[in-house]
Write an enzyme that holds these catalytic residues in place. Structure first.
Site, PDB file in Angstrom:
ATOM      1  N   CYS A  23     -30.942  -0.434  32.428  1.00 31.42           N
ATOM      2  CA  CYS A  23     -31.052  -1.411  32.965  1.00 31.42           C
ATOM      3  C   CYS A  23     -31.717  -2.479  32.680  1.00 31.42           C
ATOM      4  O   CYS A  23     -31.760  -2.771  32.287  1.00 31.42           O
ATOM      5  CB  CYS A  23     -31.445  -0.765  34.498  1.00 31.42           C
ATOM      6  N   HIS A  65     -27.588   3.466  34.583  1.00 28.64           N
ATOM      7  CA  HIS A  65     -28.783   4.698  34.684  1.00 28.64           C
ATOM      8  C   HIS A  65     -28.516   5.810  34.544  1.00 28.64           C
ATOM      9  O   HIS A  65     -27.998   6.788  35.292  1.00 28.64           O
ATOM     10  CB  HIS A  65     -29.652   4.545  36.112  1.00 28.64           C
ATOM     11  N   GLU A  91     -29.781   8.253  32.868  1.00 26.07           N
ATOM     12  CA  GLU A  91     -31.620   9.300  33.741  1.00 26.07           C
ATOM     13  C   GLU A  91     -31.023  10.007  34.706  1.00 26.07           C
ATOM     14  O   GLU A  91     -30.982  11.418  35.405  1.00 26.07           O
ATOM     15  CB  GLU A  91     -32.280   9.098  33.269  1.00 26.07           C
TER      16      GLU A  91
END
Length: 256
Positions: free
Chosen positions: A118, A224, A226
């Site tokens: 990001c 993202h 994660e």
């Protein structure tokens, strides 16, 4: 038994943290959890502008992860910003801009693996001489809604991945759904990078080195991963691939 590779993670900053309202660092546990799930040992960067400390921090790790956060100061990539765009810029982290650019410079100098997410994806482009779309909704009004804060942990649009890319090899596929929580994006691409994934509206979703020989591993993504490792194996594979590259770097340079 070989130790887990150490992954240096850059945090966000806060003017007033939980302890005594001091200037503090902030990092979502999802980053460290994803690194651990991928086989690495996370180490948080100390948020300092000291070049000596930055160089030593990068030297002691096996790879660097640049994380998400607030907007990058437009002064780093745009001379004059119209008022219409200036008012869209959110909170800034000026000191973070400084030390994160220095971290990137050290990563290249020391030839360490690098993974950007990001803001990290955007900062990499800016640090290497590229620019940003300051506000997607204002500058690219016919695009998708990329600021889906209501679905941070859910895929909201697909991306198309270049077949011969590192991302395609790690993901094992050339199209998959991703989350989207950003209002800025890469504009002019830095000369050293190449686009390896885009959303259906053409927004850049991932970049890699144009010349792979410039580093052992470099991947930066706008989404993202994660936040999606429990949704699809693709996202854990991306982290695992990064950590494995860090392990290979360590084995080649230290564990002979």
């Amino acid at each position: 038994m070989k130790r887990s590779p150490i992954i240096l993670i850059t945090p966000s900053t806060e003017r007033k943290g939980a302890e005594f309202a001091d200037s503090s660092i902030s990092l979502s546990n999802r980053y460290t959890d994803a690194v651990i799930a991928g086989g690495g040992l996370p180490q948080v960067f100390p948020a300092t502008t000291s070049r000596a400390v930055i160089a030593e921090a990068v030297r002691r790790c096996d790879g660097v992860l640049l994380t998400g956060g607030d907007d990058i100061d437009p002064k780093l990539y745009a001379k004059d910003l119209p008022d219409e765009l200036a008012k869209t810029v959110g909170p800034l982290e000026p000191e973070r801009d400084v030390w994160e650019k220095e971290v990137i410079a050290e990563v290249f100098a020391q030839r360490k693996p690098l993974f950007g997410i990001c803001r990290g994806h955007q900062m990499l482009n800016v640090a290497l001489g590229g620019t940003l779309v300051v506000d997607i909704a204002t500058q690219l009004p016919n695009t998708l809604n990329h600021r889906r804060m209501d679905k941070k942990t859910e895929p909201v649009h697909d991306i198309k991945v270049v077949p011969d890319s590192l991302l395609a090899r790690l993901a094992g596929q050339e199209s998959f759904g991703v989350n989207s929580t950003h209002h800025q994006a890469i504009g002019k691409l830095a000369p050293q990078l190449r686009v390896v994934a885009q959303s259906p509206d053409g927004v850049i979703e991932a970049v890699e080195l144009k010349d792979a020989g410039q580093g052992p591993f470099l991947l930066a993504v706008q989404f993202h991963p994660e936040r999606l490792i429990d949704k699809s194996a693709v996202f854990l594979q991306i982290f695992s691939g990064f950590v494995k590259a860090c392990a290979r770097w360590r084995e080649k340079n230290y564990e002979r």
